[in-house]
Write an enzyme that holds these catalytic residues in place. Structure first.
Site, mmCIF file in Angstrom:
data_model
loop_
_atom_site.group_PDB
_atom_site.id
_atom_site.type_symbol
_atom_site.label_atom_id
_atom_site.label_comp_id
_atom_site.label_asym_id
_atom_site.label_seq_id
_atom_site.Cartn_x
_atom_site.Cartn_y
_atom_site.Cartn_z
ATOM 1 C CB CYS A 54 -0.881 0.294 1.070
ATOM 2 S SG CYS A 54 -1.725 -1.473 1.456
ATOM 3 C CB CYS A 109 -13.387 -1.364 16.261
ATOM 4 S SG CYS A 109 -13.120 -1.087 14.554
HETATM 5 FE FE1 SF4 Z 1 -1.438 -2.165 3.582
HETATM 6 FE FE2 SF4 Z 1 -2.311 -2.658 6.123
HETATM 7 FE FE3 SF4 Z 1 -0.081 -3.662 5.218
HETATM 8 FE FE4 SF4 Z 1 -0.398 -1.118 5.490
HETATM 9 S S1 SF4 Z 1 -0.603 -2.473 7.272
HETATM 10 S S2 SF4 Z 1 0.880 -2.063 4.192
HETATM 11 S S3 SF4 Z 1 -2.297 -0.481 4.865
HETATM 12 S S4 SF4 Z 1 -2.075 -4.067 4.416
#
Ligand code: SF4
Ligand code: SAM
Ligand code: DTB
Length: 327
Positions: A58, A130
């Protein structure tokens, strides 16, 4: 009162984005008032229970192992520490406690076994629970439900069209599949996205369309402003203008009238006026506490001042509804 829809066409949503700003805000605020107390903002607290070394790519994230962000890898936090932090959050006024094992692509069944007592412990303190743990199978979602989980956070992040420009290690459909597993397990869905990742207005409309056209609207919709992380591909990306951000909150409120819209990451870069406009446009939740997952958030003292200047009550609106009913 207009019935909530889940058959929004992209052109209808794009047309909302084109309305003059004051008219859009008036429309969104009117819908907000029909569904919520306009002076009530729900506060949630966040704790990162597992930091760094995530295998996904990401482009916005400090925890991806693909980028050198200088973040130290940490193993899963011990339960005593998690519960201590939850108690501190409760003492500061949080009514929901969100735990992020953000550095997992998906949890193994063994790691899920370690998270379950954390959920049970936080629930026993009287807060809503959550977690955000990445992708889940239907069976894992049922296990979390049995443990007493109230909400699962899993963002679609951006539009289906912009997704490959942000993440290549999983697909938009993977996200929708986890959201379906969470909903089928009767866990409340928390899903939203990030603004400021090079998306166009059409991408923003498309992202909100995907959320609003889910079989059920998410119970909470976090809208994050990108916190640029040095070392990631998006460290120098141009942020959206303030009015573009506020417009997106307003359109989210119009499309999902009964969902809690959370003004999430990025508030350190927003002044009092912009946050006030977001609350007027329909945002009615924030993260409360000095830290988000790996980055800073406004201090509780600053947020208390903000709320008192705006006449906002930072308690959980659900509690006050319950109190009204018992009167
Ligand atoms: Fe992606 Fe979540 Fe990993 Fe960050 S923690 S790189 S948002 S999958
Ligand atoms: N690993 C889990 C997942 O992918 O679902 C948890 C991710 S966690 C970091 C939750 C969300 O925070 C992300 O999906 C993203 O929307 C948001 N987020 C992460 N880093 C961010 C940043 N730098 N700025 C703004 N929002 C961010
Ligand atoms: C969400 O939408 N935003 C929160 C929460 N869900 C888990 C996370 C924001 C993270 C901001 C960047 C960081 O602190 O690492």
């Amino acid at each position: 009162m207009i019935k909530a829809r889940n058959d929004w066409k992209l052109d209808e949503i794009k047309a909302l984005f084109e309305i003059p700003f004051n008219d859009l805000l008036f429309k969104a605020h009117s819908i907000h008032r029909e569904n919520f107390d306009p002076n009530q903002v729900q506060v949630s607290s966040l704790l990162n229970i597992k930091t760094g070394a995530c295998p996904e790519d990401c482009s916005y994230c400090s925890q991806s192992s693909k980028y050198d962000t200088g973040l130290e890898r940490e193993k899963l936090m011990e339960i005593d520490e998690v519960l201590q932090q939850a108690q501190n959050a409760k003492n500061k006024g949080a009514t929901r406690f969100c735990m992020g094992a953000a550095a997992w692509r998906n949890p193994t069944d063994k790691s899920l076994d370690k998270v379950i007592p954390m959920i049970q412990g936080v629930k026993a303190m009287g807060m809503e629970t959550c977690v955000t743990l990445g992708m889940l199978s239907p069976k894992q979602a049922s296990t979390l439900k049995e443990a007493g989980l109230d909400y699962y956070n899993h963002n679609i992040d951006t539009s289906k069209e912009n997704y490959p420009n942000v993440i290549t290690s999983r697909t938009f459909q993977d996200r929708l599949d986890t959201l379906a597993a969470v909903k089928d397990a009767n866990i409340s869905v928390c899903s939203g996205g990030i603004l400021g990742m090079g998306e166009t207005e059409t991408d923003r409309a498309s992202m909100l369309q995907s959320l609003a056209n889910l079989e059920q609207h998410p119970d909470s919709v976090p809208i994050n402003l990108l916190v640029p992380i040095p070392g990631t591909p998006f460290e120098n990306i141009k942020p959206p203008s303030e009015s573009e951000f506020v417009r997106t909150i307003a359109v989210a409120r119009i499309l999902m009238p009964k969902s809690v819209v959370r003004l999430s990451a990025g508030r350190l870069d927003m002044g009092e006026g912009m946050q006030a406009l977001c609350f007027f446009a329909g945002a009615n939740s924030i993260f409360y506490g000095e830290q988000l997952l790996t980055t800073d958030n406004p201090t509780v003292a600053n947020d208390k001042l903000l709320f008192s200047r705006l006449g906002i009550n930072g308690e959980d609106y659900q509690q006050s509804v319950a109190q009204e009913l018992t009167l």
